[in-house]
Design an enzyme around this catalytic site. Structure first.
Site, PDB file in Angstrom:
ATOM      1  N   PHE A 149       0.810  -1.227   0.000  1.00 40.52           N
ATOM      2  CA  PHE A 149       0.000   0.000   0.000  1.00 40.52           C
ATOM      3  C   PHE A 149       0.835   1.264   0.000  1.00 40.52           C
ATOM      4  O   PHE A 149       0.342   2.327  -0.351  1.00 40.52           O
ATOM      5  CB  PHE A 149      -0.931   0.007   1.232  1.00 40.52           C
ATOM      6  CG  PHE A 149      -0.243   0.468   2.492  1.00 40.52           C
ATOM      7  CD1 PHE A 149      -0.109   1.818   2.784  1.00 40.52           C
ATOM      8  CD2 PHE A 149       0.303  -0.459   3.389  1.00 40.52           C
ATOM      9  CE1 PHE A 149       0.550   2.243   3.938  1.00 40.52           C
ATOM     10  CE2 PHE A 149       0.961  -0.037   4.529  1.00 40.52           C
ATOM     11  CZ  PHE A 149       1.083   1.316   4.799  1.00 40.52           C
ATOM     12  N   LYS A 173      -1.269  -7.466  -9.258  1.00 42.65           N
ATOM     13  CA  LYS A 173      -2.214  -7.519  -8.126  1.00 42.65           C
ATOM     14  C   LYS A 173      -1.847  -6.357  -7.198  1.00 42.65           C
ATOM     15  O   LYS A 173      -0.956  -6.478  -6.361  1.00 42.65           O
ATOM     16  CB  LYS A 173      -2.055  -8.872  -7.404  1.00 42.65           C
ATOM     17  CG  LYS A 173      -3.291  -9.343  -6.652  1.00 42.65           C
ATOM     18  CD  LYS A 173      -3.748  -8.436  -5.533  1.00 42.65           C
ATOM     19  CE  LYS A 173      -2.898  -8.513  -4.288  1.00 42.65           C
ATOM     20  NZ  LYS A 173      -3.322  -7.507  -3.261  1.00 42.65           N
ATOM     21  N   GLU A 176      -4.912  -3.989  -2.009  1.00 47.02           N
ATOM     22  CA  GLU A 176      -6.377  -3.802  -1.923  1.00 47.02           C
ATOM     23  C   GLU A 176      -6.717  -2.557  -1.099  1.00 47.02           C
ATOM     24  O   GLU A 176      -7.868  -2.136  -1.055  1.00 47.02           O
ATOM     25  CB  GLU A 176      -7.046  -5.062  -1.348  1.00 47.02           C
ATOM     26  CG  GLU A 176      -6.775  -5.348   0.129  1.00 47.02           C
ATOM     27  CD  GLU A 176      -5.441  -6.047   0.378  1.00 47.02           C
ATOM     28  OE1 GLU A 176      -4.487  -5.871  -0.415  1.00 47.02           O
ATOM     29  OE2 GLU A 176      -5.346  -6.772   1.394  1.00 47.02           O
ATOM     30  N   SER A 226       5.403  -6.828   3.313  1.00 42.60           N
ATOM     31  CA  SER A 226       5.937  -7.127   4.643  1.00 42.60           C
ATOM     32  C   SER A 226       6.714  -8.450   4.646  1.00 42.60           C
ATOM     33  O   SER A 226       6.561  -9.290   3.753  1.00 42.60           O
ATOM     34  CB  SER A 226       4.791  -7.189   5.656  1.00 42.60           C
ATOM     35  OG  SER A 226       3.922  -8.243   5.300  1.00 42.60           O
ATOM     36  N   CYS A 281       9.589   1.846   3.357  1.00 40.37           N
ATOM     37  CA  CYS A 281      10.511   0.746   3.665  1.00 40.37           C
ATOM     38  C   CYS A 281      11.930   1.254   3.825  1.00 40.37           C
ATOM     39  O   CYS A 281      12.790   0.569   4.350  1.00 40.37           O
ATOM     40  CB  CYS A 281      10.470  -0.314   2.582  1.00 40.37           C
ATOM     41  SG  CYS A 281      11.183   0.264   1.048  1.00 40.37           S
ATOM     42  N   GLU A 380       9.517  -3.854  12.916  1.00 36.62           N
ATOM     43  CA  GLU A 380       9.315  -2.695  12.033  1.00 36.62           C
ATOM     44  C   GLU A 380       8.016  -2.017  12.474  1.00 36.62           C
ATOM     45  O   GLU A 380       6.944  -2.624  12.386  1.00 36.62           O
ATOM     46  CB  GLU A 380       9.196  -3.168  10.582  1.00 36.62           C
ATOM     47  CG  GLU A 380       8.984  -2.039   9.594  1.00 36.62           C
ATOM     48  CD  GLU A 380       8.755  -2.526   8.167  1.00 36.62           C
ATOM     49  OE1 GLU A 380       8.040  -3.526   7.978  1.00 36.62           O
ATOM     50  OE2 GLU A 380       9.292  -1.899   7.237  1.00 36.62           O
TER      51      GLU A 380
HETATM   52  P1  NAD Z   1       1.608  -6.531   3.113  1.00 39.75           P
HETATM   53  O1  NAD Z   1       2.612  -7.604   3.165  1.00 39.75           O
HETATM   54  O2  NAD Z   1       0.517  -6.512   4.113  1.00 39.75           O
HETATM   55  O3  NAD Z   1       0.884  -6.540   1.675  1.00 39.75           O
HETATM   56  C1  NAD Z   1       1.618  -6.681   0.480  1.00 39.75           C
HETATM   57  C2  NAD Z   1       0.779  -7.456  -0.521  1.00 39.75           C
HETATM   58  O4  NAD Z   1       0.541  -8.764  -0.020  1.00 39.75           O
HETATM   59  C3  NAD Z   1      -0.569  -6.813  -0.776  1.00 39.75           C
HETATM   60  O5  NAD Z   1      -0.836  -6.838  -2.155  1.00 39.75           O
HETATM   61  C4  NAD Z   1      -1.530  -7.676   0.015  1.00 39.75           C
HETATM   62  O6  NAD Z   1      -2.786  -7.813  -0.603  1.00 39.75           O
HETATM   63  C5  NAD Z   1      -0.857  -9.030   0.062  1.00 39.75           C
HETATM   64  N1  NAD Z   1      -1.115  -9.755   1.315  1.00 39.75           N
HETATM   65  C6  NAD Z   1      -1.394  -9.222   2.539  1.00 39.75           C
HETATM   66  N2  NAD Z   1      -1.537 -10.196   3.451  1.00 39.75           N
HETATM   67  C7  NAD Z   1      -1.347 -11.367   2.808  1.00 39.75           C
HETATM   68  C8  NAD Z   1      -1.348 -12.741   3.224  1.00 39.75           C
HETATM   69  N3  NAD Z   1      -1.580 -13.078   4.484  1.00 39.75           N
HETATM   70  N4  NAD Z   1      -1.086 -13.684   2.300  1.00 39.75           N
HETATM   71  C9  NAD Z   1      -0.839 -13.349   1.026  1.00 39.75           C
HETATM   72  N5  NAD Z   1      -0.837 -12.073   0.578  1.00 39.75           N
HETATM   73  C10 NAD Z   1      -1.075 -11.090   1.452  1.00 39.75           C
HETATM   74  O7  NAD Z   1       2.422  -5.140   3.102  1.00 39.75           O
HETATM   75  P2  NAD Z   1       1.820  -3.676   3.196  1.00 39.75           P
HETATM   76  O8  NAD Z   1       1.346  -3.442   4.586  1.00 39.75           O
HETATM   77  O9  NAD Z   1       0.912  -3.412   2.070  1.00 39.75           O
HETATM   78  O10 NAD Z   1       3.162  -2.818   2.938  1.00 39.75           O
HETATM   79  C11 NAD Z   1       4.043  -2.439   3.963  1.00 39.75           C
HETATM   80  C12 NAD Z   1       5.220  -3.385   4.059  1.00 39.75           C
HETATM   81  O11 NAD Z   1       5.897  -3.443   2.815  1.00 39.75           O
HETATM   82  C13 NAD Z   1       6.268  -2.921   5.062  1.00 39.75           C
HETATM   83  O12 NAD Z   1       6.756  -4.031   5.753  1.00 39.75           O
HETATM   84  C14 NAD Z   1       7.364  -2.323   4.187  1.00 39.75           C
HETATM   85  O13 NAD Z   1       8.656  -2.315   4.750  1.00 39.75           O
HETATM   86  C15 NAD Z   1       7.298  -3.234   3.007  1.00 39.75           C
HETATM   87  N6  NAD Z   1       7.877  -2.605   1.836  1.00 39.75           N
HETATM   88  C16 NAD Z   1       9.094  -3.045   1.416  1.00 39.75           C
HETATM   89  C17 NAD Z   1       9.711  -2.443   0.333  1.00 39.75           C
HETATM   90  C18 NAD Z   1      11.060  -2.901  -0.139  1.00 39.75           C
HETATM   91  O14 NAD Z   1      11.434  -2.547  -1.240  1.00 39.75           O
HETATM   92  N7  NAD Z   1      11.808  -3.658   0.648  1.00 39.75           N
HETATM   93  C19 NAD Z   1       9.072  -1.390  -0.332  1.00 39.75           C
HETATM   94  C20 NAD Z   1       7.821  -0.972   0.124  1.00 39.75           C
HETATM   95  C21 NAD Z   1       7.221  -1.587   1.213  1.00 39.75           C
END
Ligand code: NAD
Length: 494
Positions: A149, A173, A176, A226, A281, A380
């Site tokens: 997000f 994808k 959401e 994450s 991140c 984090e």
């Molecule tokens: P998230 O992991 O909750 O969601 C990422 C994606 O995974 C979304 O599209 C979501 O729909 C899907 N998802 C969520 N829960 C899931 C599950 N249980 N099983 C399968 N798919 C699932 O992450 P977020 O909260 O949207 O984003 C923030 C996180 O992303 C932070 O930890 C941040 O550090 C990380 N991030 C990392 C980078 C990088 O380049 N290292 C860049 C941006 C964000």
């Protein structure tokens, strides 16, 4: 009520699902749209369309593919204000920061327009007498991207432009929680000339992600999000034979030496710790003050106190967090820090913003005397919370950072070239800033987070993305220039 559409085989279509997820304005809680949990049938249709399109797209001249991205970058520039407004409404960050989000993605699109210079193989003449060897980098097939997000413009643009430019077709994808700016970018890609079936979009949460990981016709998955979800995606996608790369969570440390330019350093620290309400991140969420820099506490606090929290559209310094759940989690972790004995210098809990009383706001928060066994250090937080630690020497600071499992980014602030060089050489973190707080590389390089912040070898854009989205084929060729028989040779030679 706006219902976010899917893109399947060149058509923007509404889902048949009966499961819809609310998209809310994080500054007000107003539901601004609904996004579908795409059904399995629809996912299969999208993959089938991408599979069919691949047969033509992979043979489309590389210059034709590249030119689409020349048009696309111009369209993104033209729509910059509109894109930033959509992004702020659903994600919450300030308008200026939303423009930055779009802009950093735009740079990848510009890079994709030069794909013919990037997807060049190797050629060696006469590896044996009259024998040449060359390599070609061919697209893999249907690839997929799963995005978080916090950068709903930049991160989708890390993925599909490079995948498509290299000759693949794609299933995206989006998060959401804020898929609308991503969809507007997708509409512009179609307007720029991406042919039907080459780019497809499906929506939803875990069910969609798992279906992508399992689908036998998807060859590669790029994930950003994450750590827990990234590990799950890497494992599940790898088990079904896919190439996978996962960019994951972080805990980035800034190291401040006492010889640093004080004013510049404190400004940069405040921007990198609290900007985007800490939801980056590459945010600097830990600062290690070395030696006499340990006395800069009052000034750090003053910088944080000077920042204004408001709805993103008011374009102040910090917007809201993405959701009430994110706010509750950050506030809970602040409470944990207090219980663990860290000194709470500035408490951003419980603030109200006039006119936006229901927003998910947390103000800049600072803990001093943080130790590495505390949960606020190990986890984090992903909110505007800065943890302050001390070290007596640069060596001690380096040891502290290297003991942390994450490896996304770090920064050192100093006027000493020798100290900066030592840091760059000894630190086990993939992206390093020297007097620069958020060192996200431009697309002529690649995003290079490391250790616990990444699974898979190759990065999501830049040179490494060309490798990720292609299979190297090596051809060894001999063309006889006479009819003379050389007889049968049973030894290993050419
Ligand atoms: P998230 O992991 O909750 O969601 C990422 C994606 O995974 C979304 O599209 C979501 O729909 C899907 N998802 C969520 N829960 C899931 C599950 N249980 N099983 C399968 N798919 C699932 O992450 P977020 O909260 O949207 O984003 C923030 C996180 O992303 C932070 O930890 C941040 O550090 C990380 N991030 C990392 C980078 C990088 O380049 N290292 C860049 C941006 C964000």
């Amino acid at each position: 009520m706006h219902h976010v559409q899917q893109l399947i085989n060149g058509q923007f279509v509404q889902s048949n699902t009966d499961e819809w997820i609310d998209i809310t304005d994080p500054a007000t809680q107003e539901v601004i749209a609904k996004v579908p949990q795409t059904t399995n049938d629809e996912i299969n249709q999208a993959v089938a369309a991408a599979q069919t399109a691949f047969e033509t797209w992979r043979k489309t001249p590389i210059t034709t593919r590249a030119r689409i991205f020349l048009t696309y970058q111009a369209l993104i520039r033209e729509h910059m204000d509109e894109l930033a407004e959509i992004l702020t409404a659903e994600q919450g960050k300030t308008i200026a920061d939303a423009r930055g989000d779009v802009f950093r993605g735009l740079e990848v699109v510009e890079h994709a327009a030069g794909i013919a210079n990037l997807q060049i193989g190797d050629f060696v003449e006469n590896v044996a007498s009259g024998v040449d060897t060359y390599s070609i980098w061919q697209p893999l097939g249907v690839c997929a991207g799963i995005t978080p997000f916090n950068f709903p413009a930049m991160i989708p643009l890390w993925m599909f432009p490079m995948a498509i430019a290299t000759g693949n077709t794609f299933i995206l994808k989006p998060s959401e929680q804020d898929p609308m700016v991503t969809m507007r970018l997708v509409e512009l890609a179609i307007e720029a000339g991406v042919p039907e079936g080459v780019l497809n979009v499906v929506h939803g949460g875990k069910a969609t992600v798992d279906a992508i990981c399992d689908h036998p016709d998807i060859k590669a998955v790029s994930f950003v999000g994450s750590t827990n979800v990234g590990k799950h995606v890497y494992e599940r996608a790898s088990q079904s034979g896919k190439r996978a790369q996962c960019m994951m969570g972080a805990k980035n440390h800034g190291v401040i030496l006492p010889d640093a330019n004080k004013e510049q350093t404190l400004n940069q620290l405040a921007g990198a710790a609290f900007g985007a309400a800490g939801q980056r991140c590459m945010a600097l969420s830990v600062v290690v003050l070395v030696g006499a820099a340990g006395e800069w506490i009052d000034e750090i606090k003053a910088k944080a106190e000077s920042l204004v929290v408001s709805a993103g559209k008011n374009d102040k310094d910090l917007g809201p967090l993405i959701s009430p759940a994110a706010k509750a989690r950050v506030e809970h972790l602040i409470g944990t820090g207090v219980e663990e004995g860290a000194s709470l210098l500035l408490d951003g809990r419980g603030i109200t913003v006039e006119g936006f009383e229901n927003g998910n706001f947390v103000g800049p928060t600072i803990f001093d005397n943080v130790t590495s066994d505390m949960q606020i250090y190990k986890e984090e937080i992903f909110g505007p919370v800065l943890c302050i630690m001390r070290a007596d020497s640069l060596d001690e600071a380096i040891a502290l950072l290297n003991a942390n499992p994450h490896g996304n980014g770090t920064a050192i602030f100093t006027q000493s070239g020798a100290a900066a060089h030592k840091f760059q050489q000894d630190i086990q973190v993939g992206q390093i800033g020297i007097n620069l707080p958020i060192p996200v590389p431009l697309p002529m390089f690649s995003f290079s987070g490391s250790r616990g912040s990444k699974l898979g070898d190759l990065g999501p854009y830049g040179k490494q993305a060309v490798q990720f989205y292609t299979q190297t084929k090596t051809v060894t060729a001999r063309w006889f220039d006479d009819e003379a028989s050389r007889g049968v040779n049973t030894t290993i030679s050419i």
